[in-house]
Design a protein around this motif. Structure first.
Motif, mmCIF file in Angstrom:
data_model
loop_
_atom_site.group_PDB
_atom_site.id
_atom_site.type_symbol
_atom_site.label_atom_id
_atom_site.label_comp_id
_atom_site.label_asym_id
_atom_site.label_seq_id
_atom_site.Cartn_x
_atom_site.Cartn_y
_atom_site.Cartn_z
ATOM 1 N N ARG A 1 0.808 -1.214 0.000
ATOM 2 C CA ARG A 1 0.000 0.000 0.000
ATOM 3 C C ARG A 1 0.849 1.276 0.000
ATOM 4 N NH1 ARG A 1 -2.412 3.859 2.944
ATOM 5 N NH2 ARG A 1 -4.630 4.251 2.623
ATOM 6 N N ARG A 2 1.918 1.255 0.770
ATOM 7 C CA ARG A 2 2.712 2.474 0.881
ATOM 8 C C ARG A 2 3.363 2.871 -0.437
ATOM 9 N NH1 ARG A 2 5.647 -1.717 1.969
ATOM 10 N NH2 ARG A 2 7.906 -1.755 1.664
ATOM 11 N N GLN A 3 3.391 1.931 -1.388
ATOM 12 C CA GLN A 3 4.036 2.236 -2.676
ATOM 13 C C GLN A 3 3.037 2.513 -3.801
ATOM 14 O OE1 GLN A 3 6.196 -1.435 -2.585
ATOM 15 N NE2 GLN A 3 8.124 -0.449 -2.053
#
Ligand code: FDP
Length: 331
Positions: free
Chosen positions: A214-216
């Motif tokens: 998700r963070r990417q």
């Protein structure tokens, strides 16, 4: 009455629709035969000493499983001598595999991912073989095939499919006129048609994505997933389900049968832009999904219109339910 065999289906296609040249029929039957052998090796598991890693890395920098290498060899051996191919390319090999000079050459190019989802092998979850067939450019006849000859957009595929080694072994195939599923009857060693022409159900509220990335993701993908996680209380006013097998063949097969959407978007990982391979995974799956009434994009455009720049190119993949996929294009 017994379900019709793959051979009969292909012969009838060749006869009726004239859509299937004899050499392409031979090629598909050869790939299907190799997949039977791979299925046998997969099912032996530890008894066949096929589990585990080799300690080597493939061209993608991924640790090779024993079965990656075994399946790769089986596909090369099965396809090199029949006279139907100009060359092959595999996710497991650095460069293309020209047909050895001792064999006749044909006009087709075969690309494959011998074992997709190989992280699942050792824990007995479904893995598969994905393949794609292109025609060599006309000017390739009589000379060595080059990597450039392979670099064609996915819409030029003349056939694509996958075998899935799960509770059943299945072959799912398109030659550009629908998608057909065949189940391996192990007692008689024959592929029997069990579904087709397949139309994927639309409107199933199920998405598949690796949440740990998700963070990417881009803001667009974050919003798409967030809205679905909020479910009935969110802006969409309805609940969604999430599934992730980490085996593209298994995830795409579920979507073809049950509907939903698969996302492995381009992300901000340091080593590049995406995980999946355009020519071995994205294009063949896009061809199948479109043929079954779905859609497939890289995040910005139709996957099958992307002109590859190299054999092992990676790309974002979003495919499945037409409305869901196109909603992402609209955003
Ligand atoms: P694998 O590397 O195990 O062959 O081919 C890439 C792939 O599997 C896909 O089958 C699968 O969807 C994806 O990688 C899984 O990626 P994550 O490990 O990020 O979940």
């Amino acid at each position: 009455m017994q379900a019709i065999s793959l051979s009969r289906f292909l012969i009838e296609q060749q006869r009726q629709a004239q859509a299937l040249p004899g050499e392409l029929r031979l090629l598909i039957e050869t790939v299907a035969r190799a997949c039977k052998t791979i299925s046998h090796a997969v099912s032996k598991g530890a008894l066949g000493e096929v589990l585990g890693s080799l300690g080597s890395e493939n061209v993608q920098g991924e640790v090779q499983k024993k079965l990656d290498v075994i399946a790769n060899e089986l596909l090369l051996d099965a396809n090199e001598w029949g006279g139907h191919l100009a060359a092959m390319a595999s996710e497991e090999m650095e460069t293309l595999y020209p047909i050895p000079n001792r064999y006749p050459k044909g006009e087709y190019l075969l690309l494959f991912d011998p074992i997709d989802g190989s992280s699942n092998i050792d824990v007995d979850l479904s893995v598969g073989t994905i393949f794609s067939v292109l025609k060599a450019p006309e000017n390739a006849s009589g000379r060595e095939v080059t990597e450039q000859d392979f670099l064609q957009a996915g819409m030029h595929q003349v056939a694509a499919g996958y075998a899935i080694y799960g509770p059943q072994t299945l072959l799912v195939l398109t030659i550009g006129s629908g998608v057909y599923e065949f189940t391996l009857d192990r007692e008689i060693g024959s592929w029997r048609m069990t579904d087709g022409p397949m139309q994927m159900p639309q409107g199933n509220r199920e998405f598949a994505i690796n949440m740990a990335r998700r963070r990417q993701w881009s803001p667009q993908i974050i919003r798409y997933v967030e809205e679905r996680i909020q479910g009935a209380e969110g802006p969409l006013g309805k609940d969604y389900n999430m599934r992730w097998t980490a085996s593209m063949v298994a995830d795409v097969h579920r979507i073809l049968k049950r509907g939903g959407i698969f996302l492995y978007p381009k992300d901000a990982r340091p080593d590049g832009t995406a995980r999946l391979r355009l020519m071995y995974e994205a294009n063949p799956m896009a061809f199948l999904v479109e043929q079954a009434g779905g859609a497939a994009i890289d995040g910005e455009q139709r996957l099958m219109e992307v002109l590859p720049s190299k054999l092992h190119q990676r790309i974002g993949v979003i495919l499945g339910d037409k409305e869901e996929v196109t909603s992402l294009l609209r955003d």
